[in-house]
Design a protein around this motif. Structure first.
Motif, PDB file in Angstrom:
ATOM      1  N   GLY A  82      65.792  16.274  24.202  1.00 50.75           N
ATOM      2  CA  GLY A  82      65.708  17.427  25.329  1.00 50.75           C
ATOM      3  C   GLY A  82      67.083  17.512  25.706  1.00 50.75           C
ATOM      4  N   ALA A  83      67.402  18.196  26.837  1.00 56.17           N
ATOM      5  CA  ALA A  83      68.662  18.494  27.368  1.00 56.17           C
ATOM      6  C   ALA A  83      69.362  17.255  27.800  1.00 56.17           C
ATOM      7  N   GLY A  84      68.491  15.924  27.945  1.00 56.52           N
ATOM      8  CA  GLY A  84      69.375  14.835  28.314  1.00 56.52           C
ATOM      9  C   GLY A  84      70.425  14.364  27.467  1.00 56.52           C
ATOM     10  N   ILE A  85      70.533  14.730  26.052  1.00 57.86           N
ATOM     11  CA  ILE A  85      71.477  14.294  25.019  1.00 57.86           C
ATOM     12  C   ILE A  85      72.753  15.024  25.475  1.00 57.86           C
ATOM     13  N   PHE A  86      72.800  15.992  26.176  1.00 55.06           N
ATOM     14  CA  PHE A  86      73.918  16.720  26.702  1.00 55.06           C
ATOM     15  C   PHE A  86      74.448  16.410  27.967  1.00 55.06           C
ATOM     16  N   ARG A  87      73.664  15.376  28.693  1.00 58.51           N
ATOM     17  CA  ARG A  87      74.024  15.034  30.108  1.00 58.51           C
ATOM     18  C   ARG A  87      74.499  13.493  29.918  1.00 58.51           C
ATOM     19  N   THR A  88      73.634  12.778  29.248  1.00 58.09           N
ATOM     20  CA  THR A  88      73.910  11.128  29.313  1.00 58.09           C
ATOM     21  C   THR A  88      75.328  10.691  28.525  1.00 58.09           C
ATOM     22  N   PRO A  89      75.807  11.249  27.602  1.00 61.80           N
ATOM     23  CA  PRO A  89      76.648  10.875  26.997  1.00 61.80           C
ATOM     24  C   PRO A  89      77.766  10.359  27.785  1.00 61.80           C
ATOM     25  N   SER A  90      78.329  11.345  28.660  1.00 59.33           N
ATOM     26  CA  SER A  90      79.454  10.859  29.423  1.00 59.33           C
ATOM     27  C   SER A  90      79.122   9.741  30.248  1.00 59.33           C
ATOM     28  N   VAL A  91      77.949   9.542  30.947  1.00 54.98           N
ATOM     29  CA  VAL A  91      77.610   8.085  31.627  1.00 54.98           C
ATOM     30  C   VAL A  91      77.689   7.066  30.592  1.00 54.98           C
ATOM     31  N   VAL A  92      77.184   7.365  29.457  1.00 56.20           N
ATOM     32  CA  VAL A  92      77.064   6.073  28.355  1.00 56.20           C
ATOM     33  C   VAL A  92      78.697   5.642  27.872  1.00 56.20           C
TER      34      VAL A  92
ATOM     35  N   VAL B  88      80.825  28.192  24.391  1.00 55.11           N
ATOM     36  CA  VAL B  88      80.155  27.693  25.488  1.00 55.11           C
ATOM     37  C   VAL B  88      78.941  28.562  25.662  1.00 55.11           C
ATOM     38  N   ILE B  89      78.745  29.693  25.148  1.00 54.72           N
ATOM     39  CA  ILE B  89      77.601  30.544  25.181  1.00 54.72           C
ATOM     40  C   ILE B  89      76.450  29.876  24.095  1.00 54.72           C
ATOM     41  N   LEU B  90      76.952  29.510  23.258  1.00 54.18           N
ATOM     42  CA  LEU B  90      76.157  28.799  22.201  1.00 54.18           C
ATOM     43  C   LEU B  90      75.475  27.465  22.794  1.00 54.18           C
ATOM     44  N   ILE B  91      76.407  26.566  23.208  1.00 57.41           N
ATOM     45  CA  ILE B  91      75.693  25.438  23.829  1.00 57.41           C
ATOM     46  C   ILE B  91      74.886  25.746  24.941  1.00 57.41           C
ATOM     47  N   GLY B  92      75.103  26.677  25.960  1.00 60.08           N
ATOM     48  CA  GLY B  92      74.101  27.067  26.890  1.00 60.08           C
ATOM     49  C   GLY B  92      72.908  27.437  26.323  1.00 60.08           C
ATOM     50  N   THR B  93      72.907  28.205  25.276  1.00 64.24           N
ATOM     51  CA  THR B  93      71.684  28.559  24.429  1.00 64.24           C
ATOM     52  C   THR B  93      70.832  27.543  23.910  1.00 64.24           C
ATOM     53  N   LEU B  94      71.449  26.320  23.397  1.00 64.63           N
ATOM     54  CA  LEU B  94      71.034  25.190  23.039  1.00 64.63           C
ATOM     55  C   LEU B  94      70.152  24.509  23.974  1.00 64.63           C
ATOM     56  N   VAL B  95      70.923  24.315  24.934  1.00 59.04           N
ATOM     57  CA  VAL B  95      70.477  23.542  26.101  1.00 59.04           C
ATOM     58  C   VAL B  95      69.077  24.136  26.740  1.00 59.04           C
ATOM     59  N   ILE B  96      69.172  25.425  26.671  1.00 59.52           N
ATOM     60  CA  ILE B  96      67.931  26.198  27.087  1.00 59.52           C
ATOM     61  C   ILE B  96      66.836  25.946  26.301  1.00 59.52           C
ATOM     62  N   PHE B  97      67.167  26.119  24.817  1.00 56.90           N
ATOM     63  CA  PHE B  97      65.896  25.716  23.865  1.00 56.90           C
ATOM     64  C   PHE B  97      65.602  24.455  23.770  1.00 56.90           C
ATOM     65  N   SER B  98      66.702  23.413  24.077  1.00 58.28           N
ATOM     66  CA  SER B  98      66.200  22.118  24.148  1.00 58.28           C
ATOM     67  C   SER B  98      65.150  21.751  25.441  1.00 58.28           C
ATOM     68  N   ALA B  99      65.467  22.216  26.516  1.00 55.33           N
ATOM     69  CA  ALA B  99      64.631  22.152  27.624  1.00 55.33           C
ATOM     70  C   ALA B  99      63.245  22.808  27.395  1.00 55.33           C
ATOM     71  N   LEU B 100      63.270  24.036  27.005  1.00 54.20           N
ATOM     72  CA  LEU B 100      62.120  24.590  26.625  1.00 54.20           C
ATOM     73  C   LEU B 100      61.177  23.834  25.784  1.00 54.20           C
ATOM     74  N   SER B 101      61.680  23.266  24.402  1.00 54.86           N
ATOM     75  CA  SER B 101      60.915  22.281  23.703  1.00 54.86           C
ATOM     76  C   SER B 101      60.346  21.363  24.512  1.00 54.86           C
ATOM     77  N   SER B 102      61.284  20.639  25.330  1.00 56.17           N
ATOM     78  CA  SER B 102      60.687  19.377  25.929  1.00 56.17           C
ATOM     79  C   SER B 102      59.297  19.799  26.959  1.00 56.17           C
ATOM     80  N   ILE B 103      59.661  20.724  27.620  1.00 63.21           N
ATOM     81  CA  ILE B 103      58.834  21.370  28.576  1.00 63.21           C
ATOM     82  C   ILE B 103      57.277  21.631  27.941  1.00 63.21           C
ATOM     83  N   ASN B 104      57.542  22.306  26.955  1.00 60.22           N
ATOM     84  CA  ASN B 104      56.086  22.654  26.090  1.00 60.22           C
ATOM     85  C   ASN B 104      55.443  21.390  25.676  1.00 60.22           C
TER      86      ASN B 104
END
Length: 446
Positions: free
Chosen positions: A27-37, A281-297
């Motif tokens: 999901g979208a977590g892979i685009f949030r956690t790498p900085s913390v890791v 930037v637009i591409l990554i934004g779109t990807l995060v949206i799809f990632s989140a929608l996939s996980s929510i579903n």
């Protein structure tokens, strides 16, 4: 119409199950956690190795779940295992926690992530993210109400777009060169790696990013090929997920470096801006949206099935235990789950602190029940020694013991590193215990 005698039927193929698991984990977590890791990794080697360790730990847990789900296939998943091992009161607490804390909380935060990125493309005003989040939960819940085949069809579409986007990002990172050298150099000039970098803390966030593979237990009774193939579903899913995570982080490392990843608040955005420019930037934004929608579903799909199992066991909540045979879905459970998730989104509009606050709220409760599910493998082997086990965890009892140790560590760590959010989650769990006492007293009176 509802048929109280209807029950989940084997309608899922192996590829359907694999798609569902990959969709809920990646999901979208892979685009949030790498900085913390990265901030808690001493060098490039450990930054990548900790993702490999996360995959190995998840694989060990998957082997344990494979025995449980193939031996006791049930739409209730963990709920069913905990009921067999510890009784209905304990399993009620688990279902209560999923309905009020872990599952609905995950749906709410993922919807907010998608809403935040949609707002960047087209704002609906001051509460734009909240509006988008409510609309997303409503629509995806409706998709699942329309029937299992429609729900998995949407999932395949979302996941295919998500994987294509990930491959584009990986290609840009591994084979491209930075297009904005000055911006990238500025990003890397100040190291954000903590002098007290902790690989164990990095592993906490990695395992959170791997979270969700255990949802396979909720569809074990719906596989056309039978629950004996749950091990194959889980192993293939985790291998694919680990490979994707490694490729994504290798791409981040190639372009930004460890210092750059640590310094970034949006590592995917910074990498795409450095390689492709603002179009990236637009591409990554779109990807995060799809990632989140996939996980929510997928979270909506599996979460309602635990509520269904709860309704089958407790007369007061029997309305949740109704299964629509025509749609092959627990309609009432889906509706209640959607209402609670939307309520959390509305609450989040006033009290939300972001991703970390949701980790505070959900993580301790999640790992508490994960720990007891792992221990249930030992208990159920003793309670049901003659039950046929299509799959047995290899190197028993060492393998499940390792899994239990890691779960205990994660529980300890989540309580250590979280704040008031964990106390709220624990308080809600205790309120579930009070409700269980009420049900017990009412049953005794009747």
């Amino acid at each position: 119409m509802f048929d109280t005698n209807s029950a989940p039927k084997p309608t899922l193929r192996l590829i359907d199950a694999i798609v569902l698991i990959i969709g809920i984990v990646v999901g979208a977590g892979i685009f949030r956690t790498p900085s913390v890791v990265a901030s808690n990794s001493p060098d490039d080697f450990w930054f990548l190795m900790v993702w490999v360790l996360g995959g190995l730990i998840s694989l060990i847990g998957a082997l344990c779940y494979s025995e449980l789900s193939s031996t006791f296939p049930n739409a209730g998943g963990d709920y069913h295992f905990l009921k067999l091992a510890y009784g209905k009161d304990f399993s009620f607490l688990f279902a209560w926690s999923r309905a009020t804390i872990t599952q609905t909380g995950s749906i709410a935060i993922l919807a907010y992530i998608a809403g935040d990125y949609l707002t960047q493309l087209f704002s609906l005003g001051i509460y734009s993210s909240t509006y988008y989040s409510i609309i997303i939960i409503f629509i995806l819940t409706l998709f699942n109400i329309l029937g299992i085949q429609f729900g998995t069809g949407v999932q395949k579409f979302l996941l295919s777009l998500q994987v294509i986007g990930i491959l584009i990002i990986v290609s840009a990172g591994l084979f491209g060169t930075p297009a904005e050298t000055i911006a990238l150099n500025e990003l890397q000039t100040q190291s954000a790696i903590s002098p007290t970098a902790s690989v164990s803390l990095a592993l906490i966030f990695v395992l959170l990013t791997f979270g969700g593979w255990n949802e396979a237990a909720y569809i074990s009774s719906e596989l056309k090929t039978g629950s004996k193939n749950m091990a194959l579903v889980l192993i293939v899913s985790i291998v694919i997920i680990t490979s994707l995570y490694l490729l994504i982080n290798m791409a981040f490392l190639q372009i930004l470096g460890l210092d750059g990843i640590s310094s970034s608040d949006a590592v995917g955005v910074d990498m795409m801006r450095a390689t492709i420019g603002e179009k990236g930037v637009i591409l990554i934004g779109t990807l995060v949206i799809f990632s989140a929608l996939s996980s929510i579903n997928t979270t909506i799909f599996t979460g309602a099935r635990a509520n269904y199992a709860l309704g089958k066991d407790f007369k007061t909540l029997s309305f949740l235990g109704k299964w629509n045979g025509q749609k092959s879905a627990p309609i009432n459970s889906l509706i209640l789950q959607g209402i609670i998730s939307i309520a959390l989104v509305i609450l989040g509009a006033f009290t939300r602190r972001g991703f970390e606050s949701m980790v505070d709220f959900t993580a301790p409760v999640f790992w508490f029940f994960f720990l007891f599910t792992g221990m249930s493998l030992f208990i159920l082997r003793k309670k049901y020694p003659h039950t046929t086990r299509p799959f047995k965890v290899p190197l028993y009892p060492i393998t499940p013991a390792i899994f239990i140790i890691f779960c205990a560590y994660m529980l300890y760590s989540s309580l250590t590193y979280t704040g008031i959010g964990s106390l709220i989650g624990v308080a809600i769990l205790l309120s579930g215990w009070i409700f269980s006492l009420f049900f017990r007293i009412r049953k005794q009176k009747n």
